[in-house]
Design a protein around this motif. Sequence first.
Motif, PDB file in Angstrom:
ATOM      1  N   GLU A 128       1.915  11.492 -10.309  1.00  0.00           N
ATOM      2  CA  GLU A 128       0.995  12.631 -10.484  1.00  0.00           C
ATOM      3  C   GLU A 128       1.768  13.930 -10.485  1.00  0.00           C
ATOM      4  O   GLU A 128       1.495  14.829 -11.285  1.00  0.00           O
ATOM      5  CB  GLU A 128      -0.066  12.631  -9.383  1.00  0.00           C
ATOM      6  CG  GLU A 128      -1.318  11.931  -9.870  1.00  0.00           C
ATOM      7  CD  GLU A 128      -2.365  11.745  -8.808  1.00  0.00           C
ATOM      8  OE1 GLU A 128      -2.545  12.656  -7.980  1.00  0.00           O
ATOM      9  OE2 GLU A 128      -2.998  10.675  -8.811  1.00  0.00           O
ATOM     10  N   ARG A 129       2.768  14.022  -9.618  1.00  0.00           N
ATOM     11  CA  ARG A 129       3.581  15.245  -9.569  1.00  0.00           C
ATOM     12  C   ARG A 129       4.351  15.444 -10.865  1.00  0.00           C
ATOM     13  O   ARG A 129       4.673  16.547 -11.244  1.00  0.00           O
ATOM     14  CB  ARG A 129       4.573  15.177  -8.399  1.00  0.00           C
ATOM     15  CG  ARG A 129       3.899  15.156  -7.063  1.00  0.00           C
ATOM     16  CD  ARG A 129       3.791  16.556  -6.482  1.00  0.00           C
ATOM     17  NE  ARG A 129       2.875  16.566  -5.365  1.00  0.00           N
ATOM     18  CZ  ARG A 129       3.013  17.343  -4.294  1.00  0.00           C
ATOM     19  NH1 ARG A 129       4.021  18.149  -4.190  1.00  0.00           N
ATOM     20  NH2 ARG A 129       2.124  17.306  -3.328  1.00  0.00           N
TER      21      ARG A 129
ATOM     22  N   ALA B 293       0.837  -1.209   0.000  1.00  0.00           N
ATOM     23  CA  ALA B 293       0.000   0.000   0.000  1.00  0.00           C
ATOM     24  C   ALA B 293       0.871   1.259   0.000  1.00  0.00           C
ATOM     25  O   ALA B 293       0.582   2.230  -0.712  1.00  0.00           O
ATOM     26  CB  ALA B 293      -0.922  -0.011   1.218  1.00  0.00           C
ATOM     27  N   ILE B 294       1.929   1.236   0.788  1.00  0.00           N
ATOM     28  CA  ILE B 294       2.792   2.426   0.874  1.00  0.00           C
ATOM     29  C   ILE B 294       3.481   2.688  -0.469  1.00  0.00           C
ATOM     30  O   ILE B 294       3.471   3.804  -0.983  1.00  0.00           O
ATOM     31  CB  ILE B 294       3.853   2.249   1.999  1.00  0.00           C
ATOM     32  CG1 ILE B 294       3.172   2.230   3.364  1.00  0.00           C
ATOM     33  CG2 ILE B 294       4.911   3.351   1.930  1.00  0.00           C
ATOM     34  CD1 ILE B 294       4.078   1.875   4.528  1.00  0.00           C
TER      35      ILE B 294
ATOM     36  N   LEU C 108       8.888  10.872   1.073  1.00  0.00           N
ATOM     37  CA  LEU C 108       8.728  12.153   0.366  1.00  0.00           C
ATOM     38  C   LEU C 108      10.070  12.593  -0.210  1.00  0.00           C
ATOM     39  O   LEU C 108      10.173  12.984  -1.374  1.00  0.00           O
ATOM     40  CB  LEU C 108       8.201  13.231   1.321  1.00  0.00           C
ATOM     41  CG  LEU C 108       6.758  13.067   1.799  1.00  0.00           C
ATOM     42  CD1 LEU C 108       6.402  14.173   2.782  1.00  0.00           C
ATOM     43  CD2 LEU C 108       5.772  13.070   0.632  1.00  0.00           C
TER      44      LEU C 108
ATOM     45  N   LEU D 223       0.556  10.093   2.634  1.00  0.00           N
ATOM     46  CA  LEU D 223       0.850  10.260   1.205  1.00  0.00           C
ATOM     47  C   LEU D 223      -0.424  10.600   0.436  1.00  0.00           C
ATOM     48  O   LEU D 223      -0.411  11.420  -0.477  1.00  0.00           O
ATOM     49  CB  LEU D 223       1.493   8.985   0.632  1.00  0.00           C
ATOM     50  CG  LEU D 223       2.832   8.559   1.250  1.00  0.00           C
ATOM     51  CD1 LEU D 223       3.325   7.265   0.609  1.00  0.00           C
ATOM     52  CD2 LEU D 223       3.895   9.640   1.088  1.00  0.00           C
ATOM     53  N   ARG D 224      -1.540   9.962   0.839  1.00  0.00           N
ATOM     54  CA  ARG D 224      -2.800  10.207   0.132  1.00  0.00           C
ATOM     55  C   ARG D 224      -3.231  11.664   0.307  1.00  0.00           C
ATOM     56  O   ARG D 224      -3.723  12.288  -0.622  1.00  0.00           O
ATOM     57  CB  ARG D 224      -3.897   9.253   0.636  1.00  0.00           C
ATOM     58  CG  ARG D 224      -5.106   9.239  -0.298  1.00  0.00           C
ATOM     59  CD  ARG D 224      -6.059   8.115   0.026  1.00  0.00           C
ATOM     60  NE  ARG D 224      -5.407   6.815  -0.012  1.00  0.00           N
ATOM     61  CZ  ARG D 224      -5.331   5.989   1.017  1.00  0.00           C
ATOM     62  NH1 ARG D 224      -5.872   6.310   2.182  1.00  0.00           N
ATOM     63  NH2 ARG D 224      -4.720   4.824   0.906  1.00  0.00           N
TER      64      ARG D 224
ATOM     65  N   PHE E  97      -1.358  14.210   0.527  1.00  0.00           N
ATOM     66  CA  PHE E  97      -0.593  14.996  -0.470  1.00  0.00           C
ATOM     67  C   PHE E  97      -1.192  14.805  -1.857  1.00  0.00           C
ATOM     68  O   PHE E  97      -1.339  15.741  -2.623  1.00  0.00           O
ATOM     69  CB  PHE E  97       0.876  14.570  -0.484  1.00  0.00           C
ATOM     70  CG  PHE E  97       1.697  15.207   0.607  1.00  0.00           C
ATOM     71  CD1 PHE E  97       2.091  16.526   0.508  1.00  0.00           C
ATOM     72  CD2 PHE E  97       2.076  14.478   1.722  1.00  0.00           C
ATOM     73  CE1 PHE E  97       2.851  17.133   1.502  1.00  0.00           C
ATOM     74  CE2 PHE E  97       2.832  15.069   2.728  1.00  0.00           C
ATOM     75  CZ  PHE E  97       3.223  16.394   2.625  1.00  0.00           C
ATOM     76  N   ARG E  98      -1.540  13.555  -2.160  1.00  0.00           N
ATOM     77  CA  ARG E  98      -2.056  13.269  -3.497  1.00  0.00           C
ATOM     78  C   ARG E  98      -3.405  13.961  -3.716  1.00  0.00           C
ATOM     79  O   ARG E  98      -3.742  14.343  -4.830  1.00  0.00           O
ATOM     80  CB  ARG E  98      -2.194  11.753  -3.694  1.00  0.00           C
ATOM     81  CG  ARG E  98      -2.214  11.357  -5.153  1.00  0.00           C
ATOM     82  CD  ARG E  98      -1.775   9.943  -5.311  1.00  0.00           C
ATOM     83  NE  ARG E  98      -2.663   9.000  -4.709  1.00  0.00           N
ATOM     84  CZ  ARG E  98      -3.813   8.587  -5.252  1.00  0.00           C
ATOM     85  NH1 ARG E  98      -4.180   9.037  -6.417  1.00  0.00           N
ATOM     86  NH2 ARG E  98      -4.554   7.709  -4.627  1.00  0.00           N
TER      87      ARG E  98
ATOM     88  N   ALA F 140      -3.111  18.393  -0.847  1.00  0.00           N
ATOM     89  CA  ALA F 140      -2.557  19.177   0.263  1.00  0.00           C
ATOM     90  C   ALA F 140      -1.116  19.540  -0.070  1.00  0.00           C
ATOM     91  O   ALA F 140      -0.361  18.712  -0.585  1.00  0.00           O
ATOM     92  CB  ALA F 140      -2.614  18.369   1.553  1.00  0.00           C
TER      93      ALA F 140
ATOM     94  N   THR G  91       0.390   5.615   4.358  1.00  0.00           N
ATOM     95  CA  THR G  91      -0.448   5.780   3.159  1.00  0.00           C
ATOM     96  C   THR G  91      -1.437   6.938   3.341  1.00  0.00           C
ATOM     97  O   THR G  91      -1.722   7.654   2.384  1.00  0.00           O
ATOM     98  CB  THR G  91      -1.243   4.497   2.848  1.00  0.00           C
ATOM     99  OG1 THR G  91      -1.683   3.935   4.064  1.00  0.00           O
ATOM    100  CG2 THR G  91      -0.426   3.494   2.108  1.00  0.00           C
TER     101      THR G  91
ATOM    102  N   ARG H  41       1.994   6.481  -7.085  1.00  0.00           N
ATOM    103  CA  ARG H  41       0.918   7.346  -7.628  1.00  0.00           C
ATOM    104  C   ARG H  41       1.250   8.820  -7.404  1.00  0.00           C
ATOM    105  O   ARG H  41       1.129   9.639  -8.303  1.00  0.00           O
ATOM    106  CB  ARG H  41      -0.411   7.021  -6.932  1.00  0.00           C
ATOM    107  CG  ARG H  41      -0.974   5.665  -7.306  1.00  0.00           C
ATOM    108  CD  ARG H  41      -2.358   5.479  -6.669  1.00  0.00           C
ATOM    109  NE  ARG H  41      -2.734   4.084  -6.690  1.00  0.00           N
ATOM    110  CZ  ARG H  41      -2.785   3.293  -5.623  1.00  0.00           C
ATOM    111  NH1 ARG H  41      -2.491   3.762  -4.424  1.00  0.00           N
ATOM    112  NH2 ARG H  41      -3.114   2.021  -5.740  1.00  0.00           N
ATOM    113  N   LEU H  42       1.688   9.116  -6.176  1.00  0.00           N
ATOM    114  CA  LEU H  42       1.986  10.517  -5.843  1.00  0.00           C
ATOM    115  C   LEU H  42       3.115  11.054  -6.729  1.00  0.00           C
ATOM    116  O   LEU H  42       3.009  12.136  -7.309  1.00  0.00           O
ATOM    117  CB  LEU H  42       2.361  10.609  -4.350  1.00  0.00           C
ATOM    118  CG  LEU H  42       2.793  11.963  -3.797  1.00  0.00           C
ATOM    119  CD1 LEU H  42       1.696  13.018  -3.989  1.00  0.00           C
ATOM    120  CD2 LEU H  42       3.134  11.865  -2.296  1.00  0.00           C
TER     121      LEU H  42
ATOM    122  N   GLU I  13       1.074   3.917  -3.153  1.00  0.00           N
ATOM    123  CA  GLU I  13       0.679   5.320  -2.950  1.00  0.00           C
ATOM    124  C   GLU I  13       1.839   6.252  -3.316  1.00  0.00           C
ATOM    125  O   GLU I  13       1.623   7.308  -3.920  1.00  0.00           O
ATOM    126  CB  GLU I  13       0.267   5.503  -1.477  1.00  0.00           C
ATOM    127  CG  GLU I  13      -0.590   6.689  -1.185  1.00  0.00           C
ATOM    128  CD  GLU I  13      -1.873   6.795  -1.999  1.00  0.00           C
ATOM    129  OE1 GLU I  13      -2.557   5.780  -2.189  1.00  0.00           O
ATOM    130  OE2 GLU I  13      -2.185   7.906  -2.449  1.00  0.00           O
ATOM    131  N   ALA I  14       3.056   5.845  -2.965  1.00  0.00           N
ATOM    132  CA  ALA I  14       4.231   6.674  -3.298  1.00  0.00           C
ATOM    133  C   ALA I  14       4.397   6.774  -4.813  1.00  0.00           C
ATOM    134  O   ALA I  14       4.706   7.848  -5.343  1.00  0.00           O
ATOM    135  CB  ALA I  14       5.487   6.083  -2.651  1.00  0.00           C
TER     136      ALA I  14
END
Lengths: 221, 131
Positions: free
Chosen positions: A54-55, A43-44, B87, B47-48, B50-51, B54, B44, A50-51, A47-48
């Motif tokens: 997206e950036r 999950a981590i 991050l 991170l979410r 931020f996604r 925020a 998560t 995806r983030l 999510e990392a």
Amino acid sequence: MIIAERRPIPEILENIAPYSRVLVLGCRGCVAVCSAGGDREVAILAEAIRLAREREGKPIEVIERTFMRQCDPEYLEPLNELLPQVEAIVSLACGVGVNLIADLYPSARVYPGVDTSFYGANVALGKWVEKCRGCGDCIIDKTAGLCPIARCAKNLLNGPCGGSQGGRCEVRKDMPCVWHMIIERLKERGELERLLEITPPKDWRPAGGDGLRIRVRPDLA
Amino acid sequence: MGEGIKLAILCCNYTNLAEREDLYEVPARLEIKRFPCGGHIEITDILRAFREGAEGVCVCACEQGTCHNGKGNERAEKKVVGARAILQEIGISPEWLSFYYVPRLDAEAFVEDVKAFFSKVLKEKVEERGK
Ligand code: SF4
Ligand code: SF4
């Protein structure tokens, strides 16, 4: 258990840069127990990814799954359904799982999500230490159950070396000298004379020096 | 210039009872996400946040020794350490993520921490623009 560590995320991102649909695949075996590749880590990482994407302005679809094991063909079977949905897999299993997927699903682009590090024990919360190197010809019957192959920086079979100081290893002061421990333990048991016998040079073929190691149990095979 | 900034505050339900009205002095778009315990806040979730847009994420948990569940607050702090490392790896400044231990039910202290965090994010933003 097999201890692993997540690979740097930039490396993983580079591996999957051309793709827009990937599967992050965990394993509930050793890597889950050592908190490197179980459900939570899947999950981590997902999510990392995806983030980060997206950036970058390149969004990606990430499917998350965790199999019971990735080192057994039968547990990999759900891949037959998943593979058509994704362009690549990031496997958080140890190298065994990644290799088996590559063997059995030649069309799958599978990338390692972890570095497979060593065989170790969970000695404290969040801490794992190497205990065995899988040498294939165990000698710890003679060393009070303590392994000098894995735990002595010089893999000495007849230790300690001249650098052992106050119970610490000369190569790494943060490491106890395992030969010091072996001698202390045998002394306490009144079995020090066991070490009078010089251990001859080790045959490293069972450790992998002779190529691929295979185990067959005839009554099962 | 702060009005456009979106901040997410992830906190234990018991850490504070402050509502948006209490935070009227903070000129940002605020999203408060409450969890049953600080120990429930996962990497998560951070991170979410931020996604979901925020620019800064602030995690608040009860002061040491006051967590209902023993060590949920310390776990929250450790999750923040883990999230900051991630991050950093993906090129987002870890300064956009902060952690505060907040006295239980003391809305004033909580509001002060959110203000401090907002100033930090604002400063970071100005510096980033200057680059
Ligand atoms: S001697 Fe070999 S098999 Fe035995 S514990 Fe050491 S590395 Fe493992
Ligand atoms: S000090 Fe002990 S552990 Fe270190 S290399 Fe010498 S014998 Fe091995």
